[in-house]
Design an enzyme around this catalytic site. Structure first.
Site, mmCIF file in Angstrom:
data_model
loop_
_atom_site.group_PDB
_atom_site.id
_atom_site.type_symbol
_atom_site.label_atom_id
_atom_site.label_comp_id
_atom_site.label_asym_id
_atom_site.label_seq_id
_atom_site.Cartn_x
_atom_site.Cartn_y
_atom_site.Cartn_z
ATOM 1 N N GLU A 35 136.703 89.026 33.260
ATOM 2 C CA GLU A 35 137.747 87.997 33.398
ATOM 3 C C GLU A 35 138.128 87.504 32.013
ATOM 4 N N ARG A 37 140.229 84.888 31.360
ATOM 5 C CA ARG A 37 140.357 83.436 31.267
ATOM 6 C C ARG A 37 139.038 82.809 30.822
ATOM 7 N N THR A 43 144.106 82.519 39.205
ATOM 8 C CA THR A 43 145.265 81.635 39.326
ATOM 9 C C THR A 43 144.963 80.510 40.302
ATOM 10 N N GLY A 183 161.510 78.206 46.994
ATOM 11 C CA GLY A 183 160.383 78.824 47.702
ATOM 12 C C GLY A 183 159.215 77.859 47.784
ATOM 13 N N VAL A 184 158.015 78.424 47.931
ATOM 14 C CA VAL A 184 156.827 77.606 48.172
ATOM 15 C C VAL A 184 156.506 76.702 46.979
ATOM 16 N N VAL A 238 171.882 80.335 38.871
ATOM 17 C CA VAL A 238 171.752 79.736 37.551
ATOM 18 C C VAL A 238 172.281 80.762 36.547
ATOM 19 N N ASP A 314 146.894 89.990 44.822
ATOM 20 C CA ASP A 314 148.320 89.889 44.473
ATOM 21 C C ASP A 314 148.863 91.151 43.815
ATOM 22 N N HIS A 445 142.510 65.663 73.712
ATOM 23 C CA HIS A 445 143.600 64.680 73.699
ATOM 24 C C HIS A 445 143.115 63.403 73.034
HETATM 25 P P1 FAD Z 1 144.512 85.871 40.575
HETATM 26 O O1 FAD Z 1 144.045 84.623 41.224
HETATM 27 O O2 FAD Z 1 145.812 85.838 39.876
HETATM 28 O O3 FAD Z 1 143.357 86.296 39.575
HETATM 29 C C1 FAD Z 1 143.451 87.381 38.743
HETATM 30 C C2 FAD Z 1 142.598 87.138 37.516
HETATM 31 O O4 FAD Z 1 142.517 88.345 36.793
HETATM 32 C C3 FAD Z 1 143.164 86.091 36.567
HETATM 33 O O5 FAD Z 1 142.222 85.082 36.340
HETATM 34 C C4 FAD Z 1 143.456 86.883 35.285
HETATM 35 O O6 FAD Z 1 143.149 86.137 34.112
HETATM 36 C C5 FAD Z 1 142.511 88.051 35.413
HETATM 37 N N1 FAD Z 1 142.952 89.262 34.717
HETATM 38 C C6 FAD Z 1 144.165 89.866 34.809
HETATM 39 N N2 FAD Z 1 144.180 91.006 34.093
HETATM 40 C C7 FAD Z 1 142.950 91.121 33.544
HETATM 41 C C8 FAD Z 1 142.340 92.095 32.706
HETATM 42 N N3 FAD Z 1 142.997 93.201 32.347
HETATM 43 N N4 FAD Z 1 141.068 91.888 32.311
HETATM 44 C C9 FAD Z 1 140.386 90.780 32.696
HETATM 45 N N5 FAD Z 1 140.905 89.847 33.499
HETATM 46 C C10 FAD Z 1 142.171 90.015 33.926
HETATM 47 N N6 FAD Z 1 147.818 80.815 47.684
HETATM 48 C C11 FAD Z 1 147.326 80.296 48.827
HETATM 49 O O7 FAD Z 1 146.841 81.055 49.679
HETATM 50 N N7 FAD Z 1 147.343 78.954 49.065
HETATM 51 C C12 FAD Z 1 147.876 78.084 48.176
HETATM 52 O O8 FAD Z 1 147.876 76.876 48.419
HETATM 53 C C13 FAD Z 1 148.416 78.600 46.972
HETATM 54 N N8 FAD Z 1 148.949 77.775 46.060
HETATM 55 C C14 FAD Z 1 149.449 78.293 44.890
HETATM 56 C C15 FAD Z 1 150.030 77.406 43.978
HETATM 57 C C16 FAD Z 1 150.538 77.902 42.789
HETATM 58 C C17 FAD Z 1 151.164 76.930 41.794
HETATM 59 C C18 FAD Z 1 150.458 79.287 42.501
HETATM 60 C C19 FAD Z 1 150.981 79.822 41.191
HETATM 61 C C20 FAD Z 1 149.891 80.159 43.403
HETATM 62 C C21 FAD Z 1 149.390 79.666 44.622
HETATM 63 N N9 FAD Z 1 148.833 80.514 45.580
HETATM 64 C C22 FAD Z 1 148.355 80.002 46.749
HETATM 65 C C23 FAD Z 1 148.744 81.973 45.371
HETATM 66 C C24 FAD Z 1 147.316 82.339 44.924
HETATM 67 O O9 FAD Z 1 146.994 81.647 43.751
HETATM 68 C C25 FAD Z 1 147.218 83.842 44.697
HETATM 69 O O10 FAD Z 1 147.654 84.530 45.845
HETATM 70 C C26 FAD Z 1 145.779 84.242 44.413
HETATM 71 O O11 FAD Z 1 145.281 83.566 43.281
HETATM 72 C C27 FAD Z 1 145.679 85.758 44.200
HETATM 73 O O12 FAD Z 1 144.368 86.106 43.921
HETATM 74 P P2 FAD Z 1 144.002 87.374 43.048
HETATM 75 O O13 FAD Z 1 142.527 87.408 43.002
HETATM 76 O O14 FAD Z 1 144.729 88.550 43.542
HETATM 77 O O15 FAD Z 1 144.596 87.080 41.589
HETATM 78 P P1 NAI Z 2 158.793 82.393 46.395
HETATM 79 O O1 NAI Z 2 158.996 83.818 46.568
HETATM 80 O O2 NAI Z 2 158.093 81.607 47.440
HETATM 81 O O3 NAI Z 2 160.213 81.659 46.210
HETATM 82 C C1 NAI Z 2 161.076 82.012 45.177
HETATM 83 C C2 NAI Z 2 162.454 81.497 45.548
HETATM 84 O O4 NAI Z 2 163.303 81.672 44.438
HETATM 85 C C3 NAI Z 2 163.076 82.264 46.696
HETATM 86 O O5 NAI Z 2 163.606 81.341 47.615
HETATM 87 C C4 NAI Z 2 164.154 83.113 46.041
HETATM 88 O O6 NAI Z 2 165.248 83.378 46.878
HETATM 89 C C5 NAI Z 2 164.540 82.200 44.886
HETATM 90 N N1 NAI Z 2 165.143 82.868 43.745
HETATM 91 C C6 NAI Z 2 164.826 84.086 43.216
HETATM 92 N N2 NAI Z 2 165.574 84.335 42.130
HETATM 93 C C7 NAI Z 2 166.376 83.246 41.949
HETATM 94 C C8 NAI Z 2 167.343 82.878 40.981
HETATM 95 N N3 NAI Z 2 167.644 83.674 39.972
HETATM 96 N N4 NAI Z 2 167.958 81.680 41.115
HETATM 97 C C9 NAI Z 2 167.650 80.839 42.142
HETATM 98 N N5 NAI Z 2 166.733 81.138 43.082
HETATM 99 C C10 NAI Z 2 166.084 82.319 42.978
HETATM 100 O O7 NAI Z 2 158.097 82.228 44.973
HETATM 101 P P2 NAI Z 2 157.382 81.006 44.285
HETATM 102 O O8 NAI Z 2 157.778 79.721 44.924
HETATM 103 O O9 NAI Z 2 157.604 81.200 42.831
HETATM 104 O O10 NAI Z 2 155.865 81.281 44.615
HETATM 105 C C11 NAI Z 2 155.256 82.525 44.214
HETATM 106 C C12 NAI Z 2 154.192 82.925 45.172
HETATM 107 O O11 NAI Z 2 153.067 82.083 45.063
HETATM 108 C C13 NAI Z 2 154.655 82.851 46.607
HETATM 109 O O12 NAI Z 2 155.114 84.113 47.002
HETATM 110 C C14 NAI Z 2 153.443 82.460 47.369
HETATM 111 O O13 NAI Z 2 152.898 83.593 47.967
HETATM 112 C C15 NAI Z 2 152.472 81.929 46.321
HETATM 113 N N6 NAI Z 2 152.252 80.508 46.579
HETATM 114 C C16 NAI Z 2 151.670 80.147 47.746
HETATM 115 C C17 NAI Z 2 151.486 78.830 48.057
HETATM 116 C C18 NAI Z 2 150.887 78.475 49.362
HETATM 117 O O14 NAI Z 2 150.351 79.358 50.015
HETATM 118 N N7 NAI Z 2 150.944 77.222 49.782
HETATM 119 C C19 NAI Z 2 151.872 77.759 47.141
HETATM 120 C C20 NAI Z 2 152.511 78.259 45.955
HETATM 121 C C21 NAI Z 2 152.662 79.589 45.695
#
Ligand code: FAD
Ligand code: NAI
Length: 466
Positions: A35, A37, A43, A183-184, A238, A314, A445
């Site tokens: 890792e 980080r 993430t 989006g989300v 945009v 992811d 309930h």
């Molecule tokens: P990641 O969590 O992205 O982890 C990958 C790791 O690999 C990173 O730490 C990175 O540093 C490391 N890495 C990458 N390349 C290398 C390399 N070559 N060598 C060593 N290390 C490396 N999902 C939900 O289900 N619920 C939520 O509420 C939710 N909220 C979110 C809110 C935000 C703001 C964001 C951005 C995402 C959110 N997500 C949520 C999405 C969720 O974070 C991801 O789906 C999830 O973290 C994916 O897990 P992962 O293990 O595939 O990758």
């Molecule tokens: P998203 O895919 O949810 O939403 C992106 C939005 O941006 C879409 O509505 C799309 O149509 C719009 N868009 C794309 N290009 C554009 C442009 N040029 N101008 C204006 N609008 C544009 O992606 P987001 O919100 O960035 O989240 C990324 C991922 O992280 C999600 O796919 C989700 O899986 C994960 N995530 C999950 C959460 C949860 O489970 N609660 C919370 C936050 C993120």
């Protein structure tokens, strides 16, 4: 001497990678996880799920006491003040606790943490900070990062044009936050800053927010967020963002063409999706290519086209969700250990943690109708006694069932506790339940979950309370 340093080497310690590493170690395999980080958890724990939920929770508390929301209960709060530094500090404490917890679990399960960026040298060896490490199996769990918007430079340090990571650490509440992407992330982090006092404008390219979700949910969400004060500009693109000092001007125009408009912003949040992390991984060295969306393709067992190399989370196709990555982590480790690890990708719940929450599992009505005849049952939270008692009556439960077999194909919920309610729907679907199975299951309930039962009854046209 063993042929390899490790049985399993995982690249990336997010929810996919750390779970795969722990499960592999539990199954008796000698395991390491690379890792880059400073902390484990990827993430999700560092800059995603956890800090965003900590801020959603804290901002909800602030909103409750900062206006007159509690007055109807006879509770008057005067002089509520926000100390943003303390709020952000509390979020950091939660993150530190959980990322430290993964470090503890690695030690407990004897998973070696290789600190640094990993690059493939061949299918059984990677280089991490100048050292070559070999493994019989290598799992790619490198996750995803923010999709950039061409021509728009993100500078989280300056804090004017930020991505989700920057938006989790703004040092003051912006007067006007413009979110690019409905989006989300846009809706969750937009909610945080709106609750703390910002005016929030969401610019969405498509003609509705939350693409991919059920049509009724998208309509309801748009209505509710607008009622909360979001300014939602759909069908808008945009064309540029210009930063001058500590302000930005966002140029937009109708996606279909038309008059341009300039929106002044204190902070611009770019949230237009995420892209798989494969840069610098050295996939060329092992002859592994990515698909058109930059994802690594795998078979049902999470094996890639290269023998001994697996991929999850992811970085592979499917929803970018932490729990999906975690389940794939368990399954891939089990497959490597010779067991049968399976993930049912048809039943992956998704939750948007706004207020109300928005949760779904399975097919949308639109997708289900493309596959065959369906019956739909809907129940409004307005008719649910617990929602009435709590005065949180926004939303509905919608159940889509196969018209012939009655098997539940999809469940969509907009409700204050939708994220909790969706679990029973996922479990029912995993067991192949019919709407009748749910309708005849006794629900306590008064609970919000009774709305799930009533929606199931509504599939046959017979809800009691509506
Ligand atoms: P990641 O969590 O992205 O982890 C990958 C790791 O690999 C990173 O730490 C990175 O540093 C490391 N890495 C990458 N390349 C290398 C390399 N070559 N060598 C060593 N290390 C490396 N999902 C939900 O289900 N619920 C939520 O509420 C939710 N909220 C979110 C809110 C935000 C703001 C964001 C951005 C995402 C959110 N997500 C949520 C999405 C969720 O974070 C991801 O789906 C999830 O973290 C994916 O897990 P992962 O293990 O595939 O990758
Ligand atoms: P998203 O895919 O949810 O939403 C992106 C939005 O941006 C879409 O509505 C799309 O149509 C719009 N868009 C794309 N290009 C554009 C442009 N040029 N101008 C204006 N609008 C544009 O992606 P987001 O919100 O960035 O989240 C990324 C991922 O992280 C999600 O796919 C989700 O899986 C994960 N995530 C999950 C959460 C949860 O489970 N609660 C919370 C936050 C993120």
């Amino acid at each position: 001497m063993a042929e390899f340093d490790y049985d399993v080497l995982v690249i990336g310690a997010g929810p996919g990678g750390y779970v795969a590493a722990i499960r592999a170690a539990q199954l008796g395999l000698k395991t390491a996880c690379a890792e880059s980080r400073e902390t484990l958890g990827g993430t999700c724990l560092n800059v995603g799920c956890i800090p965003s939920k900590a801020l959603l929770h804290a901002s909800e508390k602030y909103e409750e006491v900062s206006g007159d929301l509690l007055a109807k209960y006879g509770v008057t709060v005067k002089g509520a003040e926000l100390d943003l530094g303390v709020m952000l500090g509390e979020k950091e404490k939660v993150v530190a606790g959980l990322t430290g917890g993964i470090e503890f679990l690695f030690k407990k399960n004897k998973v070696d943490w290789l600190k640094g960026h990993a690059t493939f040298k061949d299918a059984h060896s990677v280089e991490v900070t100048g050292k070559t490490v070999t493994a019989k199996n290598i799992i790619i769990a490198t996750g995803s990062s923010v999709t950039p918007l061409p021509g728009v430079e993100i500078d989280n340090g300056k804090g004017v044009v930020v991505d989700s990571t920057g938006a989790l650490s703004l040092t003051k509440v912006p007067g006007h936050l413009v979110v690019i992407g409905g989006g989300v992330i846009g809706l969750e982090l937009g909610s945080v800053w709106r609750r703390l006092g910002a005016k929030v404008t969401v610019v969405e390219y498509l003609d509705q927010i939350l693409p991919g979700m059920d049509g009724d949910v998208r309509k309801e969400a748009s209505k509710l967020f607008t009622k909360q004060g979001f300014d939602i500009k759909t069908g808008t693109k945009v064309t540029g963002v210009e930063v001058k000092g500590d302000k930005a001007t966002v140029s937009v125009e109708p996606a279909a063409g038309g008059a341009a408009e300039a929106i002044e912003a204190d902070v611009v949040l770019v949230a237009i999706g995420r892209k798989p992390n494969t840069d610098g991984l050295g996939l060329d060295a092992i002859g592994l290519s990515v698909n058109q969306r930059g994802q690594i393709e795998t078979d049902h067992d999470f094996a890639t086209a290269v023998q001994g190399v697996w991929a999850i989370g992811d970085v592979v196709p499917g929803p970018m969700l932490a729990h999906k990555a975690e389940d794939e982590g368990v399954a891939v480790a089990e497959n490597i250990a010779g067991l049968t690890g399976i993930v049912n990708h048809d039943v992956i719940p998704a939750v948007v943690y706004t207020h109300p929450e928005i949760a779904s599992v399975g097919l949308t009505e639109e997708a289900a109708k493309e596959k065959g005849k369906v019956k739909v049952g809907k129940f409004l939270m307005l008719a649910n006694s617990r929602a009435k008692a709590n005065d949180d009556t926004d939303g509905f439960v919608k159940i889509i069932a196969d018209a012939d077999t009655d098997r539940v194909l999809g469940v969509h919920i907009v409700a204050s506790v939708a994220g909790t309610m969706i679990a029973q729907a996922a479990q029912a679907m995993e067991f192949g339940a019919t709407s009748e199975d749910i309708a005849y299951t006794c629900h306590a309930h008064p609970t919000h979950s009774e709305a799930v039962k009533e929606a199931a009854m509504a599939v046959k046209g017979k809800p009691i309370h509506m």
